[in-house]
Design a protein around this motif. Sequence first.
Motif, PDB file in Angstrom:
ATOM      1  N   ILE A 217     -77.318  25.990  23.376  1.00 41.57           N
ATOM      2  CA  ILE A 217     -77.106  24.804  23.267  1.00 41.57           C
ATOM      3  C   ILE A 217     -76.166  24.110  22.124  1.00 41.57           C
ATOM      4  O   ILE A 217     -76.673  24.306  21.157  1.00 41.57           O
ATOM      5  CB  ILE A 217     -78.114  23.605  23.469  1.00 41.57           C
ATOM      6  CG1 ILE A 217     -78.893  24.026  24.701  1.00 41.57           C
ATOM      7  CG2 ILE A 217     -77.571  22.123  23.804  1.00 41.57           C
ATOM      8  CD1 ILE A 217     -80.119  23.089  24.650  1.00 41.57           C
ATOM      9  N   PHE A 218     -74.683  24.147  22.134  1.00 36.32           N
ATOM     10  CA  PHE A 218     -73.994  24.202  20.951  1.00 36.32           C
ATOM     11  C   PHE A 218     -73.309  22.844  20.839  1.00 36.32           C
ATOM     12  O   PHE A 218     -73.198  21.966  21.785  1.00 36.32           O
ATOM     13  CB  PHE A 218     -72.936  25.030  21.228  1.00 36.32           C
ATOM     14  CG  PHE A 218     -73.410  26.591  21.336  1.00 36.32           C
ATOM     15  CD1 PHE A 218     -73.733  27.405  20.008  1.00 36.32           C
ATOM     16  CD2 PHE A 218     -73.233  27.191  22.617  1.00 36.32           C
ATOM     17  CE1 PHE A 218     -74.268  28.626  20.238  1.00 36.32           C
ATOM     18  CE2 PHE A 218     -74.036  28.431  22.691  1.00 36.32           C
ATOM     19  CZ  PHE A 218     -74.332  29.280  21.485  1.00 36.32           C
ATOM     20  N   PRO A 219     -72.730  22.374  19.598  1.00 35.97           N
ATOM     21  CA  PRO A 219     -72.107  21.063  19.334  1.00 35.97           C
ATOM     22  C   PRO A 219     -70.853  21.406  20.171  1.00 35.97           C
ATOM     23  O   PRO A 219     -70.356  22.436  20.299  1.00 35.97           O
ATOM     24  CB  PRO A 219     -72.009  21.198  17.962  1.00 35.97           C
ATOM     25  CG  PRO A 219     -72.820  22.160  17.302  1.00 35.97           C
ATOM     26  CD  PRO A 219     -72.976  22.995  18.245  1.00 35.97           C
ATOM     27  N   SER A 220     -70.444  20.073  20.512  1.00 32.01           N
ATOM     28  CA  SER A 220     -69.011  19.792  21.306  1.00 32.01           C
ATOM     29  C   SER A 220     -67.891  20.037  20.472  1.00 32.01           C
ATOM     30  O   SER A 220     -68.148  19.938  18.926  1.00 32.01           O
ATOM     31  CB  SER A 220     -69.285  18.463  21.929  1.00 32.01           C
ATOM     32  OG  SER A 220     -69.176  17.405  21.291  1.00 32.01           O
ATOM     33  N   TYR A 221     -66.723  20.205  20.981  1.00 24.44           N
ATOM     34  CA  TYR A 221     -65.477  20.018  20.097  1.00 24.44           C
ATOM     35  C   TYR A 221     -65.405  18.733  19.471  1.00 24.44           C
ATOM     36  O   TYR A 221     -64.998  18.580  18.261  1.00 24.44           O
ATOM     37  CB  TYR A 221     -64.433  20.211  21.084  1.00 24.44           C
ATOM     38  CG  TYR A 221     -63.061  20.002  20.178  1.00 24.44           C
ATOM     39  CD1 TYR A 221     -62.315  21.283  19.811  1.00 24.44           C
ATOM     40  CD2 TYR A 221     -62.265  18.813  19.872  1.00 24.44           C
ATOM     41  CE1 TYR A 221     -61.029  21.261  19.313  1.00 24.44           C
ATOM     42  CE2 TYR A 221     -60.964  18.824  19.285  1.00 24.44           C
ATOM     43  CZ  TYR A 221     -60.320  20.180  18.882  1.00 24.44           C
ATOM     44  OH  TYR A 221     -59.187  20.265  18.261  1.00 24.44           O
ATOM     45  N   ALA A 222     -65.837  17.366  20.050  1.00 20.87           N
ATOM     46  CA  ALA A 222     -65.789  16.301  19.389  1.00 20.87           C
ATOM     47  C   ALA A 222     -66.586  16.124  18.274  1.00 20.87           C
ATOM     48  O   ALA A 222     -66.333  15.594  17.341  1.00 20.87           O
ATOM     49  CB  ALA A 222     -65.969  14.927  20.200  1.00 20.87           C
ATOM     50  N   GLN A 223     -67.922  16.580  18.404  1.00 18.31           N
ATOM     51  CA  GLN A 223     -68.877  16.671  17.352  1.00 18.31           C
ATOM     52  C   GLN A 223     -68.451  17.391  16.063  1.00 18.31           C
ATOM     53  O   GLN A 223     -68.742  17.169  14.993  1.00 18.31           O
ATOM     54  CB  GLN A 223     -70.234  17.061  17.773  1.00 18.31           C
ATOM     55  CG  GLN A 223     -70.801  16.120  18.763  1.00 18.31           C
ATOM     56  CD  GLN A 223     -71.953  16.631  19.453  1.00 18.31           C
ATOM     57  OE1 GLN A 223     -72.240  17.832  19.920  1.00 18.31           O
ATOM     58  NE2 GLN A 223     -73.176  15.735  19.934  1.00 18.31           N
ATOM     59  N   VAL A 224     -68.014  18.706  16.512  1.00 24.91           N
ATOM     60  CA  VAL A 224     -67.598  19.495  15.167  1.00 24.91           C
ATOM     61  C   VAL A 224     -66.137  18.836  14.309  1.00 24.91           C
ATOM     62  O   VAL A 224     -66.242  18.904  13.321  1.00 24.91           O
ATOM     63  CB  VAL A 224     -67.056  20.823  15.725  1.00 24.91           C
ATOM     64  CG1 VAL A 224     -66.390  21.773  14.730  1.00 24.91           C
ATOM     65  CG2 VAL A 224     -68.085  21.662  16.278  1.00 24.91           C
ATOM     66  N   LYS A 225     -65.456  18.263  15.322  1.00 23.56           N
ATOM     67  CA  LYS A 225     -64.315  17.697  14.652  1.00 23.56           C
ATOM     68  C   LYS A 225     -64.820  16.678  13.896  1.00 23.56           C
ATOM     69  O   LYS A 225     -64.272  16.183  12.606  1.00 23.56           O
ATOM     70  CB  LYS A 225     -63.500  17.163  15.745  1.00 23.56           C
ATOM     71  CG  LYS A 225     -62.216  16.189  15.195  1.00 23.56           C
ATOM     72  CD  LYS A 225     -61.324  15.627  16.386  1.00 23.56           C
ATOM     73  CE  LYS A 225     -60.265  14.879  15.846  1.00 23.56           C
ATOM     74  NZ  LYS A 225     -59.360  14.208  16.850  1.00 23.56           N
TER      75      LYS A 225
END
Length: 315
Positions: free
Chosen positions: A38-46
């Motif tokens: 379960i990984f962070p999303s693109y938006a969360q990493v951004k």
Amino acid sequence: MQSSLTTQSSIEKLTGLKHGNSICYSGYREGQDPRLGIFPSYAQVKEDLLLLADNWSYLRLYDCSKHAETVLSVIETEKLDFHIMLGVDMAAEVSNPNCPWGAHFDDEKLMENKRHNSDEIDRLIALAAHYPKSVFSVSVGNEASVEWTDHMVPVDSLVNYVQRIKANIAQPVTFCENYVPWTNKLAPLVAELDFISIHTYPVWEYQNIDNALEYTKNNYNQVLACHPHKPIVITEAGWTTQSNGQGIESWNASEALQTAYYAQLLEWTTKERILTFVFEAFDEPWKGSDDPQEPEKHWGLFKVDRKPKQVMQEA
């Protein structure tokens, strides 16, 4: 003995990059867990990287999972100015009876782990080759040789992995480890590496804030004395803000202490131009035991909800 300034200047020559603030980054939020995929999303990493861009130019990543792929994609797509140390998530290749929480594996599991490690090295090579502008260096593992580790990898295996990596990519190669093994068992590995990466945690070794920085300096200088002609960076140094008393006394964990150590550490390492990755950007609730006061969960300079702790309010 050569000075740390001379040593660190050679890091800058090796990479062609200027000294800058550096931090360890894992973006896992509440309910996310790399063990469960379960990984962070693109938006969360951004969101994270835009927050970190105000203070740091170097990031350290621990594996070549989907999370690392997302981080590198965000940096490239959003044209962010970060330099990445990319790592691999090594699994145990031998059992370790010295691990306090248990690290005995049967032969089938050890063979599975070796295949995992080989695949992880392949992913490291592929990502470093695909993102040559962002990935400034790579690490062959993290705390895989210290006496208490639950993912012990023999030194000769690490040497072979380094040789394999260097045959395929141009970036400098290191290994991230507690300062102690660098003074003894890792000598064969040092000969293969472009630079050494050490971890120093005074609070884990029952030091208080009054002597913490001096303890860190001593850790660094012990390794420097053993390898005076090899560049050395610090890839983990920090202070947890909560503890349940397991390994770290509760009174010795607080935001005030984290703030004090961070200020001392940055003053010294900036003056000496020692590239130093502070541990770490954000609290990670997935780590350690189920106890919410578990110290492994609370090393972030920001809380898991991305609110700044005292150290960043005063930065």
